[in-house]
Design an enzyme around this catalytic site. Structure first.
Site, mmCIF file in Angstrom:
data_model
loop_
_atom_site.group_PDB
_atom_site.id
_atom_site.type_symbol
_atom_site.label_atom_id
_atom_site.label_comp_id
_atom_site.label_asym_id
_atom_site.label_seq_id
_atom_site.Cartn_x
_atom_site.Cartn_y
_atom_site.Cartn_z
ATOM 1 N N ARG A 1 28.689 -29.797 -55.036
ATOM 2 C CA ARG A 1 28.906 -28.706 -54.242
ATOM 3 C C ARG A 1 29.026 -27.392 -54.772
ATOM 4 O O ARG A 1 29.934 -26.564 -54.717
ATOM 5 C CB ARG A 1 30.555 -28.966 -53.779
ATOM 6 C CG ARG A 1 30.701 -30.031 -52.548
ATOM 7 C CD ARG A 1 30.424 -29.373 -51.105
ATOM 8 N NE ARG A 1 30.239 -30.439 -50.202
ATOM 9 C CZ ARG A 1 31.614 -30.664 -49.543
ATOM 10 N NH1 ARG A 1 32.449 -29.836 -49.615
ATOM 11 N NH2 ARG A 1 31.538 -31.706 -48.846
ATOM 12 N N ARG B 1 28.350 -17.156 -44.378
ATOM 13 C CA ARG B 1 28.894 -17.712 -43.404
ATOM 14 C C ARG B 1 29.724 -16.917 -42.591
ATOM 15 O O ARG B 1 30.128 -17.720 -41.225
ATOM 16 C CB ARG B 1 30.133 -18.891 -44.056
ATOM 17 C CG ARG B 1 29.355 -20.122 -44.463
ATOM 18 C CD ARG B 1 29.183 -21.015 -43.744
ATOM 19 N NE ARG B 1 30.432 -21.872 -43.296
ATOM 20 C CZ ARG B 1 31.085 -21.611 -42.138
ATOM 21 N NH1 ARG B 1 30.908 -20.949 -41.125
ATOM 22 N NH2 ARG B 1 32.091 -22.300 -41.927
ATOM 23 N N ASP C 1 23.949 -31.837 -45.391
ATOM 24 C CA ASP C 1 24.963 -32.623 -45.295
ATOM 25 C C ASP C 1 24.709 -33.852 -45.218
ATOM 26 O O ASP C 1 23.861 -34.430 -44.582
ATOM 27 C CB ASP C 1 25.951 -32.154 -44.284
ATOM 28 C CG ASP C 1 27.345 -32.410 -44.687
ATOM 29 O OD1 ASP C 1 28.064 -31.845 -45.317
ATOM 30 O OD2 ASP C 1 27.750 -33.437 -44.059
HETATM 31 O O1 CP3 Z 1 26.287 -27.756 -52.887
HETATM 32 C C1 CP3 Z 1 26.254 -29.067 -52.938
HETATM 33 O O2 CP3 Z 1 26.738 -29.886 -53.526
HETATM 34 C C2 CP3 Z 1 24.972 -29.390 -51.603
HETATM 35 C C3 CP3 Z 1 25.545 -29.344 -50.502
HETATM 36 C C4 CP3 Z 1 26.416 -30.579 -49.843
HETATM 37 C C5 CP3 Z 1 27.411 -30.217 -48.839
HETATM 38 N N1 CP3 Z 1 27.957 -31.394 -48.416
HETATM 39 C C6 CP3 Z 1 27.437 -28.963 -48.282
HETATM 40 C C7 CP3 Z 1 28.558 -28.605 -47.370
HETATM 41 C C8 CP3 Z 1 26.660 -31.783 -50.167
HETATM 42 C C9 CP3 Z 1 25.965 -32.722 -51.228
HETATM 43 C C10 CP3 Z 1 27.403 -32.368 -49.384
HETATM 44 C C11 CP3 Z 1 27.828 -33.831 -49.293
HETATM 45 C C12 CP3 Z 1 28.981 -34.455 -48.376
HETATM 46 N N2 CP3 Z 1 29.298 -33.925 -47.029
HETATM 47 C C13 CP3 Z 1 29.854 -35.416 -48.829
HETATM 48 C C14 CP3 Z 1 29.746 -36.322 -49.989
HETATM 49 C C15 CP3 Z 1 30.336 -35.572 -51.332
HETATM 50 C C16 CP3 Z 1 31.909 -35.280 -51.262
HETATM 51 O O3 CP3 Z 1 32.064 -34.058 -51.273
HETATM 52 O O4 CP3 Z 1 32.417 -36.288 -51.142
HETATM 53 C C17 CP3 Z 1 30.798 -35.558 -47.337
HETATM 54 C C18 CP3 Z 1 32.024 -36.445 -47.664
HETATM 55 C C19 CP3 Z 1 30.265 -34.610 -46.533
HETATM 56 C C20 CP3 Z 1 31.019 -34.550 -45.476
HETATM 57 C C21 CP3 Z 1 31.591 -33.155 -45.114
HETATM 58 N N3 CP3 Z 1 30.887 -31.892 -45.151
HETATM 59 C C22 CP3 Z 1 32.740 -32.807 -44.990
HETATM 60 C C23 CP3 Z 1 33.834 -33.730 -45.254
HETATM 61 C C24 CP3 Z 1 33.032 -31.333 -44.846
HETATM 62 C C25 CP3 Z 1 34.067 -30.355 -44.589
HETATM 63 C C26 CP3 Z 1 34.592 -30.116 -45.807
HETATM 64 C C27 CP3 Z 1 35.350 -28.829 -45.977
HETATM 65 O O5 CP3 Z 1 35.796 -28.413 -47.081
HETATM 66 O O6 CP3 Z 1 35.735 -28.312 -44.980
HETATM 67 C C28 CP3 Z 1 31.586 -30.928 -44.931
HETATM 68 C C29 CP3 Z 1 30.988 -29.496 -44.960
HETATM 69 C C30 CP3 Z 1 30.467 -28.861 -45.754
HETATM 70 N N4 CP3 Z 1 29.113 -29.402 -46.185
HETATM 71 C C31 CP3 Z 1 30.548 -27.642 -46.411
HETATM 72 C C32 CP3 Z 1 29.666 -27.556 -47.561
HETATM 73 C C33 CP3 Z 1 29.410 -26.495 -48.490
HETATM 74 C C34 CP3 Z 1 31.560 -26.696 -45.935
HETATM 75 C C35 CP3 Z 1 31.138 -25.947 -44.975
HETATM 76 C C36 CP3 Z 1 31.770 -24.570 -44.824
HETATM 77 O O7 CP3 Z 1 32.886 -24.646 -44.040
HETATM 78 O O8 CP3 Z 1 31.251 -23.569 -45.138
#
Ligand code: CP3
Length: 341
Positions: free
Chosen positions: A24, A37, A73
């Site tokens: 992340r 965003r 994602d």
């Molecule tokens: O920089 C990186 O690592 C690359 C991008 C990346 C994202 N999600 C961007 C993202 C990666 C590798 C992921 C993987 C991901 N997504 C996982 C596995 C890794 C982990 O963290 O356990 C999981 C479980 C998800 C599912 C997911 N996507 C969730 C639970 C959420 C909400 C999280 C939150 O904090 O609100 C997302 C959205 C998401 N994916 C964001 C990002 C940067 C937040 C989006 C935003 O509000 O800008």
């Protein structure tokens, strides 16, 4: 030309220091990300190749990590398979309708990744042009269990009760769902490698939620099949099963080049159990809130513990927290990059 440090490390070559990147590493802790965003939703950002590439590059420009991870994602696969994906404000992801029966599984479609996820191939192509040679691009997917768990719950969960109920009362339905996710994930990762990704990480965030029997019977074999499916394609792989504790000893049935370790184990103990493995991790993401002195102690202890591993990639033990001070990220990267074996 010599391969980048990160790739040489994953291939088990002897290197001068560990490479460093952070799970992340693109996202809300960076003001330039928040600015983008404020103009568009997360899904719009993911599906706009020029903008997704920009967001991927932001941490690399600032901090020069030894690898970049494409901005996307793990839930784009369920979306491509036919579930409706949305992110409510501060609510986390939603997938509708939730999968609860064989009929629901049968209604899922198989993905033509280039068609349904063409935006991702385009983002990867842009990044291959823009990234510095020393920051190779990581493609990724969720591991089948973790993805299937979101598909069954329709959202995140504290105890993943619906998923476990399905797994234990209708194992055939759950296995069929896993099989569908396995097949589609292999095609999706293949597309990412063909578009230019130089390494692959498989995120199994919820692997630690099930009992050892289900870990061994469902979770690990599904991840194993995905890794076997991409192993011949020329991009080294990292499998990151979170929350396994002592069950880490079973993860080696998954034949990835390297294993991600979460922050709840001490690297010293993990290296003892896996002296012949390439390991990645595992600084507690909240260590980046610590005073500089305490942070340095933690980084140095990690690097010292990991010296005994066959190979090591410095990273966090889970994703960066959105309230992390950017300077602390820069400091972590720099301290690892100044270290020598
Ligand atoms: O920089 C990186 O690592 C690359 C991008 C990346 C994202 N999600 C961007 C993202 C990666 C590798 C992921 C993987 C991901 N997504 C996982 C596995 C890794 C982990 O963290 O356990 C999981 C479980 C998800 C599912 C997911 N996507 C969730 C639970 C959420 C909400 C999280 C939150 O904090 O609100 C997302 C959205 C998401 N994916 C964001 C990002 C940067 C937040 C989006 C935003 O509000 O800008």
């Amino acid at each position: 030309m010599k391969k980048p440090l990160f790739i040489r490390t994953l291939l088990g070559e002897s290197v001068e220091r560990p490479p460093v990147w952070l799970m992340r590493q693109a996202g809300r802790y960076l003001p330039e990300y928040r600015e983008m965003r404020s103009q568009m939703s997360f899904l719009e950002l993911v599906k706009s190749p020029k903008d997704a590439a920009e967001v991927t590059l932001q941490p690399i420009r600032r901090f020069g990590m030894d690898a970049a991870i494409v901005f996307c994602d793990i839930l784009m696969i369920p979306e491509a398979m036919g579930q409706h994906l949305s992110f409510g404000k501060g609510m986390g992801p939603k997938l509708e309708p939730a999968i609860r029966s064989m009929n629901d599984v049968d209604r899922l479609v198989d993905v033509d990744s280039l068609k349904s996820c063409g935006y991702l191939a385009e983002t990867i192509r842009i990044l291959c042009q823009e990234l510095p040679y020393e920051s190779p691009l990581i493609g990724f997917a969720g591991a089948p269990f973790t993805v299937a768990a979101y598909m069954v719950e329709g959202q995140g969960s504290k105890n993943w009760a619906q998923t476990k109920e399905l797994m234990l009362t209708q194992p055939n339905v759950f296995q069929t769902l896993l099989d569908r996710v396995v097949d589609n994930t292999i095609g999706y990762l293949k597309m990412q490698i063909e578009a230019g990704c130089q390494a692959i990480q498989l995120f199994d965030t919820w692997a630690g939620q099930v009992a050892p029997d289900e870990l061994i019977n469902f979770v690990l074999p599904a991840a194993q099949r995905v890794i076997e499916g991409v192993n011949a394609l020329g991009a080294p792989t990292i499998y990151f099963p979170k929350g396994l504790g002592l069950n880490l000893r079973h993860m080696q049935t998954v034949p990835s080049n390297a294993y991600g370790v979460d922050w709840q184990s001490r690297m010293h103990d993990v290296v003892e159990v896996f002296p012949n493995s390439i390991l990645q991790g595992n600084l507690d993401p909240s260590a980046l809130y610590a005073t500089r002195e305490r942070l340095d102690q933690k980084i140095d202890a990690l690097l010292t513990d990991a010296k005994k591993a066959k190979g090591f990639v410095a990273n966090l033990g889970h994703g960066l927290l959105p309230t992390t001070p950017p300077e602390a990220v820069g400091h972590f990267v720099k301290r690892v990059q100044e270290f020598r074996y």
